[in-house]
Design a protein around this motif. Structure first.
Motif, PDB file in Angstrom:
ATOM      1  N   ARG A  25      13.478 -36.947 -66.920  1.00  0.00           N
ATOM      2  CA  ARG A  25      12.577 -38.497 -66.312  1.00  0.00           C
ATOM      3  C   ARG A  25      12.508 -38.886 -64.834  1.00  0.00           C
ATOM      4  N   ASP A  27      11.957 -41.178 -61.718  1.00  0.00           N
ATOM      5  CA  ASP A  27      10.834 -42.667 -61.853  1.00  0.00           C
ATOM      6  C   ASP A  27      11.091 -42.628 -60.282  1.00  0.00           C
ATOM      7  N   THR A 182       3.899 -31.988 -68.984  1.00  0.00           N
ATOM      8  CA  THR A 182       4.377 -33.825 -68.808  1.00  0.00           C
ATOM      9  C   THR A 182       3.407 -34.066 -69.967  1.00  0.00           C
ATOM     10  N   ASP A 240       6.836 -42.407 -62.746  1.00  0.00           N
ATOM     11  CA  ASP A 240       6.774 -42.255 -63.471  1.00  0.00           C
ATOM     12  C   ASP A 240       7.152 -41.111 -64.165  1.00  0.00           C
ATOM     13  N   GLU A 242       7.546 -37.833 -66.837  1.00  0.00           N
ATOM     14  CA  GLU A 242       8.593 -37.580 -68.083  1.00  0.00           C
ATOM     15  C   GLU A 242       7.918 -35.838 -68.427  1.00  0.00           C
ATOM     16  N   PRO A 249      11.374 -32.830 -64.458  1.00  0.00           N
ATOM     17  CA  PRO A 249      10.669 -33.761 -63.315  1.00  0.00           C
ATOM     18  C   PRO A 249      10.491 -33.066 -62.079  1.00  0.00           C
TER      19      PRO A 249
END
Length: 329
Positions: A25, A27, A182, A240, A242, A249
């Motif tokens: 992940r 962000d 993803t 974000d 994932e 990522p």
């Protein structure tokens, strides 16, 4: 690089701020870009980053309680390592074969037989990658559970057996979800709704019924009585990403940007009238089915048996859909 020395410099281009980086992940915020570009990146991350997935299953033995098509579908959804997937050619572009070979695919063998009284579970770890392959990473099943088992493929009772040859190929999620890099891509801008792009439906109090997201803490809240700015445009976007595990990522984001560059290069080529066989500065990126022109791409049929391909077209797996042959054969 001394980033502190750059604090006083004026923002002259896109700026990325990574807020959290985990194994699966990422962000981050993306600033100083247009909304159309941010949304294009989001859509590219979801549907056009190439990965590896099982696309063809040759069934040699299956005495389990599950149909061939059912197991083929489950195999296709197992995430496979797609690191350095650029080393793998698309089957449609492969110069060495018409269906699959070591340059455009990875072969995985699955053989399991239950000899005991208890029910036996077959896991993703039982998939054995055959050599040769384009590089040392692509095609390996992604296993993240503490026990190191992976996804459950099927269950076998005593004397039941499955033996299958799985062919993993390169593709994009626009063609089938099994190639998705993803599981989700969070995307938000203007968390305080200053631009009034959203018209909240509410019964009593919109502040209580529509609570602000965590991203609201990263922007200044509007003041009471503040006049509306009709010329304001969003310039800060919250992502974000994932991953399902086949790509890290950060690699997903970098590949997404590369795909956008390839698409823009093709647009520039068309506008300039430059004809170089669809390859601009080495960019020959993913293409959607609508973007293909001719060619025989219907080589695969989901699964095959030792008796041939009769009835081999499946509802889920393989290189054919209810709408005809696919370009990712």
């Amino acid at each position: 690089m001394d980033y502190d020395a750059m604090d006083g410099l004026e923002d002259v281009g896109p700026r990325v701020t990574v807020r959290q980086a985990l194994r699966n992940r990422a962000d981050f915020t993306l600033e100083n870009i247009d909304l159309s570009f941010a949304n294009s990146l989001r859509r590219t991350l979801l549907a056009e980053v190439p990965t590896m997935a099982i696309d063809l299953v040759e069934v040699q033995v299956n005495t389990s309680s599950l149909a061939d098509e059912f197991i083929a579908h489950r195999l296709g959804l197992i995430p496979l390592n797609s690191k350095n997937v650029d080393d793998v050619s698309y089957t449609r572009d492969c110069e060495y074969c018409e269906q699959y070979c070591e340059h455009c695919s990875v072969t995985l063998d699955l053989h399991a037989r239950c000899t005991g009284d208890e029910i036996m579970k077959v896991y993703a770890r039982d998939l054995v990658v055959a050599e040769p392959r384009p590089n040392e990473w692509v095609g390996l099943p992604i296993i993240t559970d503490p026990q190191g088992l992976g996804s459950v493929i099927c269950k076998l009772r005593q004397n039941q057996e499955i033996r299958m040859k799985c062919i993993a190929k390169k593709g994009i999620a626009k063609e089938h979800a099994k190639w998705a890099p993803t599981s989700a891509v969070g995307f938000e801008y203007d968390p305080h709704n200053k631009l009034k792009h959203l018209d909240y439906w509410y019964e009593e109090d919109p502040e209580k019924e529509w609570p602000k997201s965590a991203n609201a803490a990263w922007e200044e809240a509007p003041q009471d009585g503040e006049p509306f700015d009709y010329s304001a445009q969003p310039s800060k976007f919250y992502f974000d990403v994932e991953s399902v595990g086949n790509l890290e990522p950060d690699a997903v984001v970098l590949q997404g940007i590369k795909v956008l560059q390839q698409k823009l290069a093709l647009v520039i080529q068309e506008l300039s009238g430059d004809d170089r066989n669809g390859d601009v500065d080495g960019f020959g990126g993913p293409r959607s089915p609508d973007g293909m022109h001719g060619g025989d791409y219907g080589m695969d049929h989901g699964y095959t048996t030792p008796f041939g391909n009769t009835g081999g077209q499946t509802m889920y797996g393989g290189g054919a859909t209810p709408f005809g042959a696919t370009p990712y054969g």
